[in-house]
Enzyme design. Structure first.
Site, PDB file in Angstrom:
ATOM      1  N   GLY A 196       0.836  -1.213   0.000  1.00  0.00           N
ATOM      2  CA  GLY A 196       0.000   0.000   0.000  1.00  0.00           C
ATOM      3  C   GLY A 196       0.863   1.253   0.000  1.00  0.00           C
ATOM      4  O   GLY A 196       1.925   1.268   0.617  1.00  0.00           O
ATOM      5  N   ASN A 204       5.392  -4.625   6.084  1.00  0.00           N
ATOM      6  CA  ASN A 204       5.691  -5.935   6.656  1.00  0.00           C
ATOM      7  C   ASN A 204       5.850  -7.039   5.620  1.00  0.00           C
ATOM      8  O   ASN A 204       6.877  -7.719   5.575  1.00  0.00           O
ATOM      9  CB  ASN A 204       4.518  -6.310   7.570  1.00  0.00           C
ATOM     10  CG  ASN A 204       5.005  -6.596   8.943  1.00  0.00           C
ATOM     11  OD1 ASN A 204       6.148  -6.978   9.120  1.00  0.00           O
ATOM     12  ND2 ASN A 204       4.145  -6.410   9.908  1.00  0.00           N
ATOM     13  N   GLY A 205       4.827  -7.202   4.779  1.00  0.00           N
ATOM     14  CA  GLY A 205       4.839  -8.266   3.782  1.00  0.00           C
ATOM     15  C   GLY A 205       5.961  -8.054   2.774  1.00  0.00           C
ATOM     16  O   GLY A 205       6.657  -9.006   2.394  1.00  0.00           O
ATOM     17  N   THR A 211       4.934   2.441   6.097  1.00  0.00           N
ATOM     18  CA  THR A 211       3.549   2.017   6.304  1.00  0.00           C
ATOM     19  C   THR A 211       2.859   2.954   7.294  1.00  0.00           C
ATOM     20  O   THR A 211       3.478   3.394   8.271  1.00  0.00           O
ATOM     21  CB  THR A 211       3.408   0.571   6.828  1.00  0.00           C
ATOM     22  OG1 THR A 211       2.050   0.341   7.227  1.00  0.00           O
ATOM     23  CG2 THR A 211       4.294   0.269   8.012  1.00  0.00           C
ATOM     24  N   ILE A 212       1.603   3.232   7.009  1.00  0.00           N
ATOM     25  CA  ILE A 212       0.845   4.036   7.968  1.00  0.00           C
ATOM     26  C   ILE A 212       0.504   3.209   9.208  1.00  0.00           C
ATOM     27  O   ILE A 212       0.085   3.746  10.215  1.00  0.00           O
ATOM     28  CB  ILE A 212      -0.451   4.624   7.363  1.00  0.00           C
ATOM     29  CG1 ILE A 212      -1.450   3.525   6.977  1.00  0.00           C
ATOM     30  CG2 ILE A 212      -0.154   5.517   6.181  1.00  0.00           C
ATOM     31  CD1 ILE A 212      -2.861   4.052   6.763  1.00  0.00           C
ATOM     32  N   ASP A 213       0.689   1.881   9.109  1.00  0.00           N
ATOM     33  CA  ASP A 213       0.308   1.020  10.242  1.00  0.00           C
ATOM     34  C   ASP A 213       1.370   0.990  11.344  1.00  0.00           C
ATOM     35  O   ASP A 213       1.074   0.577  12.468  1.00  0.00           O
ATOM     36  CB  ASP A 213       0.054  -0.417   9.760  1.00  0.00           C
ATOM     37  CG  ASP A 213      -1.188  -0.521   8.890  1.00  0.00           C
ATOM     38  OD1 ASP A 213      -1.924   0.471   8.790  1.00  0.00           O
ATOM     39  OD2 ASP A 213      -1.409  -1.594   8.307  1.00  0.00           O
ATOM     40  N   ARG A 271     -24.705  12.912  19.458  1.00  0.00           N
ATOM     41  CA  ARG A 271     -24.611  11.550  18.927  1.00  0.00           C
ATOM     42  C   ARG A 271     -23.366  10.827  19.455  1.00  0.00           C
ATOM     43  O   ARG A 271     -22.403  11.468  19.887  1.00  0.00           O
ATOM     44  CB  ARG A 271     -24.481  11.600  17.397  1.00  0.00           C
ATOM     45  CG  ARG A 271     -25.788  11.844  16.698  1.00  0.00           C
ATOM     46  CD  ARG A 271     -25.560  12.040  15.213  1.00  0.00           C
ATOM     47  NE  ARG A 271     -26.842  12.131  14.518  1.00  0.00           N
ATOM     48  CZ  ARG A 271     -27.004  12.625  13.307  1.00  0.00           C
ATOM     49  NH1 ARG A 271     -25.957  13.100  12.643  1.00  0.00           N
ATOM     50  NH2 ARG A 271     -28.177  12.663  12.759  1.00  0.00           N
ATOM     51  N   GLN A 274      -6.578   8.478   4.687  1.00  0.00           N
ATOM     52  CA  GLN A 274      -5.496   8.433   5.685  1.00  0.00           C
ATOM     53  C   GLN A 274      -4.136   8.165   5.043  1.00  0.00           C
ATOM     54  O   GLN A 274      -3.100   8.331   5.659  1.00  0.00           O
ATOM     55  CB  GLN A 274      -5.795   7.359   6.741  1.00  0.00           C
ATOM     56  CG  GLN A 274      -7.005   7.685   7.588  1.00  0.00           C
ATOM     57  CD  GLN A 274      -7.563   6.455   8.301  1.00  0.00           C
ATOM     58  OE1 GLN A 274      -7.215   6.171   9.434  1.00  0.00           O
ATOM     59  NE2 GLN A 274      -8.443   5.723   7.646  1.00  0.00           N
TER      60      GLN A 274
HETATM   61  O1  F6P Z   1      -1.028  -0.120   3.934  1.00  0.00           O
HETATM   62  C1  F6P Z   1      -1.654  -0.327   5.128  1.00  0.00           C
HETATM   63  C2  F6P Z   1      -3.157  -0.266   4.966  1.00  0.00           C
HETATM   64  O2  F6P Z   1      -3.581   1.049   4.731  1.00  0.00           O
HETATM   65  C3  F6P Z   1      -3.888  -0.849   6.153  1.00  0.00           C
HETATM   66  O3  F6P Z   1      -4.025   0.053   7.211  1.00  0.00           O
HETATM   67  C4  F6P Z   1      -5.193  -1.252   5.531  1.00  0.00           C
HETATM   68  O4  F6P Z   1      -5.764  -2.296   6.275  1.00  0.00           O
HETATM   69  C5  F6P Z   1      -4.802  -1.711   4.159  1.00  0.00           C
HETATM   70  O5  F6P Z   1      -3.575  -1.057   3.887  1.00  0.00           O
HETATM   71  C6  F6P Z   1      -5.776  -1.396   3.075  1.00  0.00           C
HETATM   72  O6  F6P Z   1      -5.312  -1.987   1.910  1.00  0.00           O
HETATM   73  P1  F6P Z   1      -5.768  -1.622   0.433  1.00  0.00           P
HETATM   74  O7  F6P Z   1      -5.173  -0.304   0.061  1.00  0.00           O
HETATM   75  O8  F6P Z   1      -5.216  -2.718  -0.406  1.00  0.00           O
HETATM   76  O9  F6P Z   1      -7.243  -1.559   0.449  1.00  0.00           O
END
Ligand code: F6P
Length: 359
Positions: A12, A114-115, A136-138, A173, A286
């Site tokens: 991603g 990671n992958g 990675t944003i994660d 809400r 994001q």
């Molecule tokens: O790259 C990380 C991420 O944004 C995760 O936070 C999310 O779960 C995933 O990628 C979404 O993947 P895709 O862009 O393939 O829908």
């Protein structure tokens, strides 16, 4: 001596990929001048498998510090997919090695999460000169305190939570905001605290819906007319946490409440507490747009460090930030290891002291 350096961006996208590419290239040109040639592999490992690459020129790297996405394109070509079955696995590995040879590379820089680091490690074990860079944003790459892209995403998600506050307050809400992060809740925890969320649900801490509803009711009883729930994409309830991934995925599909828990949580809160509830999913926003100043700095630190590793011909490693110090880890030591929020992380203690419910 000519040096030919390949660069690819895999998995991603995230803000800071181009800033890192610029950091690498600028530092390389600075050090080696016209004796360095940079080759862009298109669309990540897919380009490496399909011999898709182009000779880059110094002009290609100009003006990209602030640019979101990646000028090289990216694609999800998961490690599992590359290595799934014989004879395809052998054919894919052979094809990647062949492209490396066709492009006459001295080394290949893999900017990935990671992958992608698993594939980088595989290529390194196959004898290629590989350097990884953590994106990675994660923020879930083992061995580095931070990956580029993460802090920009924290800023964006925090802005979403800020904006949701005013509409939540106006309408009295409960707003459930789904934040990206499938296996790790870093982005949800950081932005949840920074945005002042009342309830934060992360994959590392399975939630009990009764406790979530009790937190909403408790706030109402104390005079708050709204609540903000930050839900990680990968949040699980306590029952799902005892199941296999396949099982709970099938259950969600059957229930028709979506692939993530957020919509279900919102419906349960509304039913159990009577509070009007809505869901907000900022999704790929994001990951979009210009990197923050923090990420530009980090990308430049990481990129220029990778150029130093090339100069020293140190391969089979990935760049990392450890205790505010840029360093490297061996790919074989970090590949395939998840980095989730540990139970004793200080931000969990902060959340606890602040009265934020963690499910
Ligand atoms: O790259 C990380 C991420 O944004 C995760 O936070 C999310 O779960 C995933 O990628 C979404 O993947 P895709 O862009 O393939 O829908």
């Amino acid at each position: 001596m000519k040096r030919r350096i390949g660069i690819l961006t895999a998995g991603g996208d995230c803000p800071g990929l181009n800033a890192t590419i610029r950091g690498i290239s600028k530092a390389l040109y600075q050090r080696f001048g016209s004796s360095v040639e940079i080759i862009g592999i298109m669309n990540g490992y897919s380009g490496l498998i399909h011999n898709d690459y182009k000779e880059m020129q110094p002009e290609d790297f100009k003006g990209i510090l602030t640019l979101g996405g990646t000028i090289l394109g990216t694609k999800r070509t998961p490690f599992k997919q590359i290595c799934r079955n014989e004879p395809d696995a052998s054919a894919n590995i052979a094809a990647m090695k062949q492209t490396y040879r066709n492009a006459n590379l001295d080394c290949l820089l893999c900017l990935g999460g990671n992958g992608s680091h698993k594939t980088a490690n595989l290529l390194s074990q196959e004898g290629l000169n590989i350097i990884g860079l953590p994106k990675t944003i994660d923020n879930d790459i083992h061995g580095t305190d931070v990956s580029f892209g993460f802090h920009t995403a924290v800023d964006i998600a925090t802005d979403v939570i800020d904006r949701i506050h005013t509409t939540a307050g106006s309408h009295s809400r409960v707003m459930c905001i789904e934040i990206m992060g499938n296996k790790a809740g870093w982005l949800t925890l950081y932005s949840g605290i920074a945005g002042g969320a009342d309830i934060i649900l992360i994959p590392e801490k399975p939630y009990d819906i009764d406790r979530v509803c009790a937190a909403v009711e408790n706030r109402a009883a104390n005079g708050s007319n709204f609540s903000i729930v930050a839900v990680a994409e990968g949040a699980l309830d306590v029952t799902e946490a005892t199941m296999k991934r396949k099982e709970w995925k099938a259950k969600r599909l059957e229930a028709g409440t979506g692939s993530t828990a957020t919509t279900r949580i919102a419906a349960q809160i509304q039913k159990n507490t009577g509070a009007e509830t809505r869901v907000c999913i900022p999704g790929h926003m994001q990951r979009g747009g210009s990197p923050s100043a923090y990420d530009r700095l980090l990308a430049t630190q990481f990129g220029s460090y990778a150029a130093k590793l090339i100069e020293e011909e140190r391969y089979g490693v990935t760049v990392a930030m450890v205790n505010n110090h840029v360093t490297e880890n061996r790919l074989q030591d970090i590949a395939g290891k998840p980095r989730c929020i540990p139970a004793d992380h200080e931000l969990l203690a902060v959340a606890h002291r602040m009265g934020i419910a963690l499910g």
